[in-house]
Write a protein that holds these residues in place. Structure first.
Motif, PDB file in Angstrom:
ATOM      1  N   ASP A  72       0.761  -1.081   0.075  1.00 59.92           N
ATOM      2  CA  ASP A  72       0.014  -0.004   0.018  1.00 59.92           C
ATOM      3  C   ASP A  72       0.934   1.296   0.008  1.00 59.92           C
ATOM      4  OD1 ASP A  72      -1.682   2.166   0.760  1.00 59.92           O
ATOM      5  OD2 ASP A  72      -3.007   1.024   1.762  1.00 59.92           O
ATOM      6  N   ASN A  73       0.998   1.781  -1.179  1.00 59.78           N
ATOM      7  CA  ASN A  73       1.971   2.791  -1.410  1.00 59.78           C
ATOM      8  C   ASN A  73       1.449   4.002  -0.572  1.00 59.78           C
ATOM      9  OD1 ASN A  73       3.604   1.432  -2.715  1.00 59.78           O
ATOM     10  ND2 ASN A  73       3.312   2.094  -4.603  1.00 59.78           N
ATOM     11  N   VAL A  74       0.248   4.454  -0.383  1.00 59.82           N
ATOM     12  CA  VAL A  74      -0.439   5.480   0.477  1.00 59.82           C
ATOM     13  C   VAL A  74      -0.045   5.290   1.990  1.00 59.82           C
ATOM     14  CG1 VAL A  74      -2.792   6.718   1.122  1.00 59.82           C
ATOM     15  CG2 VAL A  74      -2.304   5.656  -1.185  1.00 59.82           C
ATOM     16  N   LYS A  75      -0.271   4.213   2.523  1.00 57.33           N
ATOM     17  CA  LYS A  75       0.083   3.923   3.760  1.00 57.33           C
ATOM     18  C   LYS A  75       1.387   3.368   4.249  1.00 57.33           C
ATOM     19  CE  LYS A  75      -4.499   2.346   5.179  1.00 57.33           C
ATOM     20  NZ  LYS A  75      -5.461   1.147   5.612  1.00 57.33           N
ATOM     21  N   ASN A  76       2.332   3.551   3.057  1.00 56.21           N
ATOM     22  CA  ASN A  76       3.712   3.022   3.059  1.00 56.21           C
ATOM     23  C   ASN A  76       3.824   1.977   4.058  1.00 56.21           C
ATOM     24  OD1 ASN A  76       4.717   4.972   1.599  1.00 56.21           O
ATOM     25  ND2 ASN A  76       4.381   6.641   3.276  1.00 56.21           N
ATOM     26  N   THR A  77       3.240   0.658   3.650  1.00 55.13           N
ATOM     27  CA  THR A  77       3.047  -0.513   4.274  1.00 55.13           C
ATOM     28  C   THR A  77       3.286  -1.851   3.333  1.00 55.13           C
ATOM     29  OG1 THR A  77       1.816   0.406   6.135  1.00 55.13           O
ATOM     30  CG2 THR A  77       1.892  -1.833   5.925  1.00 55.13           C
ATOM     31  N   VAL A  78       3.745  -2.686   3.738  1.00 53.19           N
ATOM     32  CA  VAL A  78       3.888  -4.097   3.053  1.00 53.19           C
ATOM     33  C   VAL A  78       3.104  -5.088   3.872  1.00 53.19           C
ATOM     34  CG1 VAL A  78       5.370  -5.367   1.752  1.00 53.19           C
ATOM     35  CG2 VAL A  78       6.207  -3.195   2.179  1.00 53.19           C
ATOM     36  N   TYR A  79       2.446  -5.776   3.105  1.00 47.43           N
ATOM     37  CA  TYR A  79       1.610  -6.872   3.960  1.00 47.43           C
ATOM     38  C   TYR A  79       2.189  -8.311   3.345  1.00 47.43           C
ATOM     39  CZ  TYR A  79      -1.404  -2.894   5.183  1.00 47.43           C
ATOM     40  OH  TYR A  79      -1.692  -1.751   5.473  1.00 47.43           O
ATOM     41  N   LEU A  80       2.016  -9.415   4.387  1.00 45.36           N
ATOM     42  CA  LEU A  80       2.199 -10.692   3.982  1.00 45.36           C
ATOM     43  C   LEU A  80       0.867 -11.720   4.484  1.00 45.36           C
ATOM     44  CD1 LEU A  80       4.011 -12.725   2.369  1.00 45.36           C
ATOM     45  CD2 LEU A  80       5.191 -13.178   4.539  1.00 45.36           C
ATOM     46  N   GLN A  81       0.026 -12.004   3.916  1.00 44.88           N
ATOM     47  CA  GLN A  81      -1.139 -12.622   4.204  1.00 44.88           C
ATOM     48  C   GLN A  81      -0.643 -14.108   4.211  1.00 44.88           C
ATOM     49  OE1 GLN A  81      -4.254 -11.873   5.457  1.00 44.88           O
ATOM     50  NE2 GLN A  81      -4.428 -14.033   5.806  1.00 44.88           N
ATOM     51  N   MET A  82      -0.771 -14.825   5.302  1.00 42.67           N
ATOM     52  CA  MET A  82      -0.285 -16.465   5.288  1.00 42.67           C
ATOM     53  C   MET A  82      -1.585 -17.124   5.774  1.00 42.67           C
ATOM     54  SD  MET A  82       3.370 -15.741   7.297  1.00 42.67           S
ATOM     55  CE  MET A  82       2.695 -15.621   8.782  1.00 42.67           C
ATOM     56  N   ASP A  83      -1.881 -17.906   4.623  1.00 42.43           N
ATOM     57  CA  ASP A  83      -3.028 -18.840   5.170  1.00 42.43           C
ATOM     58  C   ASP A  83      -2.421 -20.371   5.149  1.00 42.43           C
ATOM     59  OD1 ASP A  83      -4.899 -16.825   2.847  1.00 42.43           O
ATOM     60  OD2 ASP A  83      -4.898 -16.749   4.950  1.00 42.43           O
ATOM     61  N   SER A  84      -3.361 -21.205   5.376  1.00 43.02           N
ATOM     62  CA  SER A  84      -2.958 -22.640   5.416  1.00 43.02           C
ATOM     63  C   SER A  84      -1.453 -22.820   6.032  1.00 43.02           C
ATOM     64  CB  SER A  84      -2.968 -23.297   4.184  1.00 43.02           C
ATOM     65  OG  SER A  84      -4.205 -22.965   3.510  1.00 43.02           O
ATOM     66  N   LEU A  85      -1.175 -22.154   7.228  1.00 45.67           N
ATOM     67  CA  LEU A  85       0.003 -22.158   7.992  1.00 45.67           C
ATOM     68  C   LEU A  85       0.457 -23.727   8.311  1.00 45.67           C
ATOM     69  CD1 LEU A  85      -0.211 -18.881   9.804  1.00 45.67           C
ATOM     70  CD2 LEU A  85       1.641 -19.577   8.237  1.00 45.67           C
ATOM     71  N   LYS A  86       1.750 -24.186   8.174  1.00 47.72           N
ATOM     72  CA  LYS A  86       2.167 -25.421   8.268  1.00 47.72           C
ATOM     73  C   LYS A  86       3.432 -25.262   9.430  1.00 47.72           C
ATOM     74  CE  LYS A  86       1.464 -26.877   3.764  1.00 47.72           C
ATOM     75  NZ  LYS A  86       2.439 -27.377   2.520  1.00 47.72           N
ATOM     76  N   PRO A  87       3.771 -26.232  10.224  1.00 49.66           N
ATOM     77  CA  PRO A  87       4.758 -26.181  11.338  1.00 49.66           C
ATOM     78  C   PRO A  87       6.158 -25.574  10.794  1.00 49.66           C
ATOM     79  CG  PRO A  87       3.473 -28.149  11.884  1.00 49.66           C
ATOM     80  CD  PRO A  87       2.962 -27.476  10.494  1.00 49.66           C
ATOM     81  N   GLU A  88       6.392 -26.011   9.479  1.00 46.28           N
ATOM     82  CA  GLU A  88       7.741 -25.630   8.859  1.00 46.28           C
ATOM     83  C   GLU A  88       7.374 -24.080   8.377  1.00 46.28           C
ATOM     84  OE1 GLU A  88       5.557 -27.879   7.728  1.00 46.28           O
ATOM     85  OE2 GLU A  88       5.459 -28.374   5.735  1.00 46.28           O
ATOM     86  N   ASP A  89       6.566 -23.379   8.599  1.00 46.91           N
ATOM     87  CA  ASP A  89       6.512 -21.942   8.306  1.00 46.91           C
ATOM     88  C   ASP A  89       7.020 -21.217   9.567  1.00 46.91           C
ATOM     89  OD1 ASP A  89       3.353 -22.334   6.597  1.00 46.91           O
ATOM     90  OD2 ASP A  89       5.516 -21.912   5.726  1.00 46.91           O
ATOM     91  N   THR A  90       7.142 -21.881  10.493  1.00 48.37           N
ATOM     92  CA  THR A  90       7.902 -21.109  11.787  1.00 48.37           C
ATOM     93  C   THR A  90       9.166 -20.610  11.405  1.00 48.37           C
ATOM     94  OG1 THR A  90       6.667 -22.620  13.440  1.00 48.37           O
ATOM     95  CG2 THR A  90       8.621 -21.576  14.145  1.00 48.37           C
ATOM     96  N   ALA A  91       9.315 -19.451  11.743  1.00 47.53           N
ATOM     97  CA  ALA A  91      10.553 -18.444  11.443  1.00 47.53           C
ATOM     98  C   ALA A  91      10.390 -17.159  11.928  1.00 47.53           C
ATOM     99  CB  ALA A  91      10.805 -18.674   9.924  1.00 47.53           C
ATOM    100  N   VAL A  92      11.303 -16.351  11.896  1.00 48.74           N
ATOM    101  CA  VAL A  92      11.424 -14.921  12.036  1.00 48.74           C
ATOM    102  C   VAL A  92      11.177 -14.309  10.565  1.00 48.74           C
ATOM    103  CG1 VAL A  92      12.392 -12.716  12.844  1.00 48.74           C
ATOM    104  CG2 VAL A  92      12.933 -15.028  14.224  1.00 48.74           C
ATOM    105  N   TYR A  93      10.375 -13.482  10.490  1.00 49.54           N
ATOM    106  CA  TYR A  93       9.951 -12.986   9.113  1.00 49.54           C
ATOM    107  C   TYR A  93      10.499 -11.308   9.143  1.00 49.54           C
ATOM    108  CZ  TYR A  93       7.266 -16.961   7.847  1.00 49.54           C
ATOM    109  OH  TYR A  93       6.738 -18.184   7.309  1.00 49.54           O
ATOM    110  N   TYR A  94      11.030 -11.229   8.031  1.00 45.09           N
ATOM    111  CA  TYR A  94      11.637  -9.954   7.929  1.00 45.09           C
ATOM    112  C   TYR A  94      11.090  -9.071   6.566  1.00 45.09           C
ATOM    113  CZ  TYR A  94      15.097 -11.608  11.089  1.00 45.09           C
ATOM    114  OH  TYR A  94      15.779 -12.516  12.186  1.00 45.09           O
ATOM    115  N   CYS A  95      10.965  -7.939   6.511  1.00 38.50           N
ATOM    116  CA  CYS A  95      10.586  -7.322   5.067  1.00 38.50           C
ATOM    117  C   CYS A  95      11.664  -6.244   4.896  1.00 38.50           C
ATOM    118  CB  CYS A  95       9.292  -6.741   5.215  1.00 38.50           C
ATOM    119  SG  CYS A  95       9.190  -4.997   6.030  1.00 38.50           S
ATOM    120  N   LYS A  96      11.934  -6.124   3.484  1.00 45.40           N
ATOM    121  CA  LYS A  96      13.086  -5.032   3.313  1.00 45.40           C
ATOM    122  C   LYS A  96      12.932  -4.528   1.799  1.00 45.40           C
ATOM    123  CE  LYS A  96      17.172  -6.432   2.671  1.00 45.40           C
ATOM    124  NZ  LYS A  96      17.262  -6.385   1.319  1.00 45.40           N
ATOM    125  N   ASN A  97      13.620  -3.559   1.441  1.00 48.10           N
ATOM    126  CA  ASN A  97      13.703  -3.266   0.252  1.00 48.10           C
ATOM    127  C   ASN A  97      14.711  -4.209  -0.480  1.00 48.10           C
ATOM    128  OD1 ASN A  97      14.800  -2.084  -2.300  1.00 48.10           O
ATOM    129  ND2 ASN A  97      15.196   0.047  -1.207  1.00 48.10           N
TER     130      ASN A  97
END
Length: 113
Positions: A72-97
């Motif tokens: 969302d370039n107006v709110k200057n925000t990036v999103y990550l919608q995560m569905d059907s989560l699995k145990p192997e998705d366990t992690a620290v999540y980072y966003c960046k340029n």
């Protein structure tokens, strides 16, 4: 240099959903690619998804069809919608340029019953 602060992580049961948010300290509309990465315990950091300024998206094979990146370039925000989560998705999540060497603090996602 734009900095990012991730939020929205937490504990979720397998099959559940979470939406991560990434607030930027400045305008993101000129950033060509924004990306989400993750790092699981004992593993290297990996690219999860990225989105171009034009809205083109790319996903790691392990999350394709389950995760959705958006910006969302107006709110200057990036999103990550995560569905059907699995145990192997366990992690620290980072966003960046995608083109910048600057990393934020990340947000912990734990998928467990």
């Amino acid at each position: 240099q734009v900095h990012f602060v991730e939020s929205g992580g937490g504990l979720m049961q397998p099959g559940g959903s979470l939406r991560l948010s990434c607030a930027a300290s400045g305008n993101i509309d000129s950033i060509t690619y924004l990306a989400w990465y993750r790092q699981a315990p004992g593993r290297q950091r990996e690219l999860v998804a990225r989105i171009s300024s034009g809205g083109t998206t790319n996903y790691a094979g392990s999350v394709s069809g389950r995760f959705t990146i958006s910006r969302d370039n107006v709110k200057n925000t990036v999103y990550l919608q995560m569905d059907s989560l699995k145990p192997e998705d366990t992690a620290v999540y980072y966003c960046k340029n995608f083109a910048s060497p600057v990393w934020g603090q990340g947000t912990q996602v734990t998928v467990s019953s």
